[in-house]
Design a protein around this motif. Structure first.
Motif, PDB file in Angstrom:
ATOM      1  N   ALA A  24       0.792  -1.224   0.000  1.00 33.18           N
ATOM      2  CA  ALA A  24       0.000   0.000   0.000  1.00 33.18           C
ATOM      3  C   ALA A  24       0.811   1.255   0.000  1.00 33.18           C
ATOM      4  O   ALA A  24       1.191   1.712  -1.044  1.00 33.18           O
ATOM      5  CB  ALA A  24      -1.006  -0.024   1.114  1.00 33.18           C
ATOM      6  N   VAL A  25       1.114   1.856   1.145  1.00 37.34           N
ATOM      7  CA  VAL A  25       1.741   3.168   1.138  1.00 37.34           C
ATOM      8  C   VAL A  25       2.757   3.290   2.249  1.00 37.34           C
ATOM      9  O   VAL A  25       2.669   2.636   3.272  1.00 37.34           O
ATOM     10  CB  VAL A  25       0.677   4.275   1.312  1.00 37.34           C
ATOM     11  CG1 VAL A  25      -0.187   4.396   0.084  1.00 37.34           C
ATOM     12  CG2 VAL A  25      -0.182   3.999   2.517  1.00 37.34           C
ATOM     13  N   THR A  26       3.739   4.140   2.072  1.00 35.16           N
ATOM     14  CA  THR A  26       4.729   4.390   3.100  1.00 35.16           C
ATOM     15  C   THR A  26       4.248   5.478   4.032  1.00 35.16           C
ATOM     16  O   THR A  26       3.385   6.284   3.695  1.00 35.16           O
ATOM     17  CB  THR A  26       6.056   4.842   2.467  1.00 35.16           C
ATOM     18  OG1 THR A  26       5.808   6.025   1.698  1.00 35.16           O
ATOM     19  CG2 THR A  26       6.612   3.766   1.567  1.00 35.16           C
ATOM     20  N   SER A  27       4.833   5.535   5.217  1.00 36.32           N
ATOM     21  CA  SER A  27       4.396   6.509   6.204  1.00 36.32           C
ATOM     22  C   SER A  27       4.645   7.930   5.738  1.00 36.32           C
ATOM     23  O   SER A  27       3.904   8.846   6.089  1.00 36.32           O
ATOM     24  CB  SER A  27       5.119   6.258   7.533  1.00 36.32           C
ATOM     25  OG  SER A  27       6.522   6.331   7.346  1.00 36.32           O
ATOM     26  N   VAL A  78       7.191   3.026  -7.757  1.00 39.53           N
ATOM     27  CA  VAL A  78       8.129   2.335  -6.867  1.00 39.53           C
ATOM     28  C   VAL A  78       9.477   2.320  -7.575  1.00 39.53           C
ATOM     29  O   VAL A  78       9.539   2.307  -8.807  1.00 39.53           O
ATOM     30  CB  VAL A  78       7.688   0.888  -6.549  1.00 39.53           C
ATOM     31  CG1 VAL A  78       6.379   0.864  -5.785  1.00 39.53           C
ATOM     32  CG2 VAL A  78       7.588   0.054  -7.815  1.00 39.53           C
ATOM     33  N   PRO A  79      10.583   2.333  -6.839  1.00 34.09           N
ATOM     34  CA  PRO A  79      11.897   2.217  -7.481  1.00 34.09           C
ATOM     35  C   PRO A  79      12.087   0.816  -8.036  1.00 34.09           C
ATOM     36  O   PRO A  79      11.481  -0.140  -7.555  1.00 34.09           O
ATOM     37  CB  PRO A  79      12.870   2.517  -6.335  1.00 34.09           C
ATOM     38  CG  PRO A  79      12.114   2.204  -5.095  1.00 34.09           C
ATOM     39  CD  PRO A  79      10.685   2.530  -5.373  1.00 34.09           C
ATOM     40  N   ASP A  80      12.924   0.677  -9.076  1.00 36.55           N
ATOM     41  CA  ASP A  80      13.090  -0.630  -9.711  1.00 36.55           C
ATOM     42  C   ASP A  80      14.325  -1.383  -9.222  1.00 36.55           C
ATOM     43  O   ASP A  80      14.666  -2.436  -9.769  1.00 36.55           O
ATOM     44  CB  ASP A  80      13.143  -0.482 -11.230  1.00 36.55           C
ATOM     45  CG  ASP A  80      14.403   0.251 -11.707  1.00 36.55           C
ATOM     46  OD1 ASP A  80      15.221   0.680 -10.866  1.00 36.55           O
ATOM     47  OD2 ASP A  80      14.573   0.398 -12.939  1.00 36.55           O
ATOM     48  N   ASP A  81      15.007  -0.855  -8.194  1.00 38.23           N
ATOM     49  CA  ASP A  81      16.230  -1.498  -7.721  1.00 38.23           C
ATOM     50  C   ASP A  81      16.036  -2.214  -6.399  1.00 38.23           C
ATOM     51  O   ASP A  81      16.982  -2.400  -5.633  1.00 38.23           O
ATOM     52  CB  ASP A  81      17.351  -0.460  -7.587  1.00 38.23           C
ATOM     53  CG  ASP A  81      16.989   0.675  -6.631  1.00 38.23           C
ATOM     54  OD1 ASP A  81      15.823   0.727  -6.173  1.00 38.23           O
ATOM     55  OD2 ASP A  81      17.867   1.511  -6.337  1.00 38.23           O
ATOM     56  N   LEU A  82      14.818  -2.639  -6.119  1.00 35.93           N
ATOM     57  CA  LEU A  82      14.527  -3.310  -4.864  1.00 35.93           C
ATOM     58  C   LEU A  82      14.946  -4.780  -4.937  1.00 35.93           C
ATOM     59  O   LEU A  82      15.008  -5.372  -6.015  1.00 35.93           O
ATOM     60  CB  LEU A  82      13.038  -3.218  -4.552  1.00 35.93           C
ATOM     61  CG  LEU A  82      12.525  -1.789  -4.327  1.00 35.93           C
ATOM     62  CD1 LEU A  82      11.014  -1.773  -4.342  1.00 35.93           C
ATOM     63  CD2 LEU A  82      13.054  -1.234  -3.013  1.00 35.93           C
ATOM     64  N   PRO A  83      15.225  -5.388  -3.807  1.00 34.12           N
ATOM     65  CA  PRO A  83      15.617  -6.805  -3.791  1.00 34.12           C
ATOM     66  C   PRO A  83      14.516  -7.697  -4.355  1.00 34.12           C
ATOM     67  O   PRO A  83      13.320  -7.410  -4.186  1.00 34.12           O
ATOM     68  CB  PRO A  83      15.842  -7.089  -2.294  1.00 34.12           C
ATOM     69  CG  PRO A  83      16.074  -5.747  -1.676  1.00 34.12           C
ATOM     70  CD  PRO A  83      15.255  -4.781  -2.463  1.00 34.12           C
ATOM     71  N   PRO A  88       7.279  -3.722  -2.371  1.00 31.98           N
ATOM     72  CA  PRO A  88       7.481  -2.290  -2.114  1.00 31.98           C
ATOM     73  C   PRO A  88       6.197  -1.530  -1.836  1.00 31.98           C
ATOM     74  O   PRO A  88       5.111  -1.941  -2.246  1.00 31.98           O
ATOM     75  CB  PRO A  88       8.121  -1.800  -3.415  1.00 31.98           C
ATOM     76  CG  PRO A  88       7.570  -2.719  -4.452  1.00 31.98           C
ATOM     77  CD  PRO A  88       7.478  -4.066  -3.783  1.00 31.98           C
ATOM     78  N   ALA A  89       6.332  -0.433  -1.127  1.00 28.21           N
ATOM     79  CA  ALA A  89       5.203   0.445  -0.856  1.00 28.21           C
ATOM     80  C   ALA A  89       4.945   1.340  -2.063  1.00 28.21           C
ATOM     81  O   ALA A  89       5.874   1.802  -2.715  1.00 28.21           O
ATOM     82  CB  ALA A  89       5.502   1.304   0.375  1.00 28.21           C
TER      83      ALA A  89
END
Length: 333
Positions: A24-27, A78-83, A88-89
């Motif tokens: 969903a979303v980040t704080s 979302v960024p594309d460099d996540l593990p 991702p949020a």
């Protein structure tokens, strides 16, 4: 982290915990204190259904149309460099305020209501149609504001154009779920967006340079009634969806391209030169452009196409409930 309203109290605690830990979303995207003048006072994780993804320069742009309540942001990234394996949020784009709706659902040209698909052009700009339309469970469809075409510079994350579709062209956003951008990066101002309307059986052309829009109508843009019934693994339904998808071939010596399109409920593929589409005068004279629309081949059961860099069309066979299939016989110069 996220403020929930009593309307959403039926959510299981496990669902809320999953939301906080994974999706969903980040704080910093959705603050604990939501604007009291905003309708985004709660989030329903079950209604967060992504419909479109576009990749550009380290970011994935993800759309969540407002087809149900509890959707705080319709355009996200979302960024594309996540593990690998991470969840991702979603982060509102270009920011939360632009995605927020007013509590009374009043029109606001600075807000995005609902987006289905996005496109990035060769000049590094994000294009999309805001339908201005919401649909919440158990409630009638609501047109909050006129549909509009948005263009955002991805280098600055600033809105460079918002074109509100005139009521003389169309008064509803329903059916305007995608667009295709036609531009040469040597002249970024001379850009055109081709927008199919599956509900009103039309094809709109928007010129960035002239900031005008015109409409094409043609029998090939309509659905075939006998093909509106579907059966997917035993689930039967009917979709009276007209022109659904449009894509472009390679640019010819004259500077124009072939535009390929089809209705969702059809077994035919059609084409027309962008030289015709970019001619606003032609759109007002059906006798002038009627013969310029031609029939192309198409595989059985094809229901949606995408354009890929190898100059092939990809047909997603909805009726067969299969993964998209590549067909190399369609594209020609």
């Amino acid at each position: 982290m996220v403020r929930y309203s009593p309307v959403n109290c039926h959510l299981r605690r496990s669902a809320v915990r999953t939301l906080e830990e994974h999706l969903a979303v980040t704080s910093d995207s959705i603050p604990d204190k939501v604007d009291g003048n905003s309708s985004n006072s709660f989030l329903n994780v079950y209604n967060i259904v992504p419909r479109g993804v576009t990749h550009y320069n380290g970011r994935l742009f993800i759309t969540v149309p407002r087809t149900a309540p509890g959707i705080p942001s319709t355009l996200n990234y979302v960024p594309d460099d996540l593990p690998i394996g991470s969840s991702p949020a979603l982060r509102p784009y270009p920011d939360l305020k632009t995605n927020e709706l007013h509590l009374e659902h009043r029109a606001d040209e600075n807000r995005i209501v609902s987006v289905f698909r996005t496109r990035v052009d060769d000049c590094g700009r994000l294009w999309f149609v805001d339908t201005g339309h919401i649909q919440e469970t158990g409630q009638p469809m609501k047109q909050i504001q006129q549909p509009s075409v948005w263009v955002i510079d991805l280098n600055t994350d600033k809105v460079v154009r918002r074109f509100e579709i005139p009521t003389s062209v169309s008064e509803i956003g329903r059916g305007k779920i995608s667009l295709k951008v036609d531009v040469d990066k040597s002249n970024c101002d001379r850009a055109f967006a081709y927008i199919p309307d599956l509900f009103q059986q039309r094809l709109y052309v928007y010129s960035l340079e002239s900031n005008r829009m015109w409409t094409f109508t043609h029998p090939y843009l309509d659905y075939e009634l006998e093909l509106t019934k579907y059966n997917v693994t035993g689930f039967q339904f009917q979709w009276k969806d007209a022109v659904f998808s449009i894509t472009l071939g390679r640019r010819g010596a004259d500077g124009y391209r072939q535009a390929y399109f089809h209705p969702m409920a059809s077994n035919s593929e059609f084409a027309v030169s962008t030289k015709v589409l970019q001619n606003e005068t032609a759109s007002t004279n059906i006798d002038f452009h009627l013969s310029d629309f031609v029939v192309r081949n198409r595989p059985p059961y094809g229901r949606h196409i995408f354009y890929v860099t190898t100059l092939r069309l990809v047909a997603s066979q909805v009726g067969l409930h299969t993964l998209p299939t590549v067909f190399g016989v369609f594209i020609s110069s």
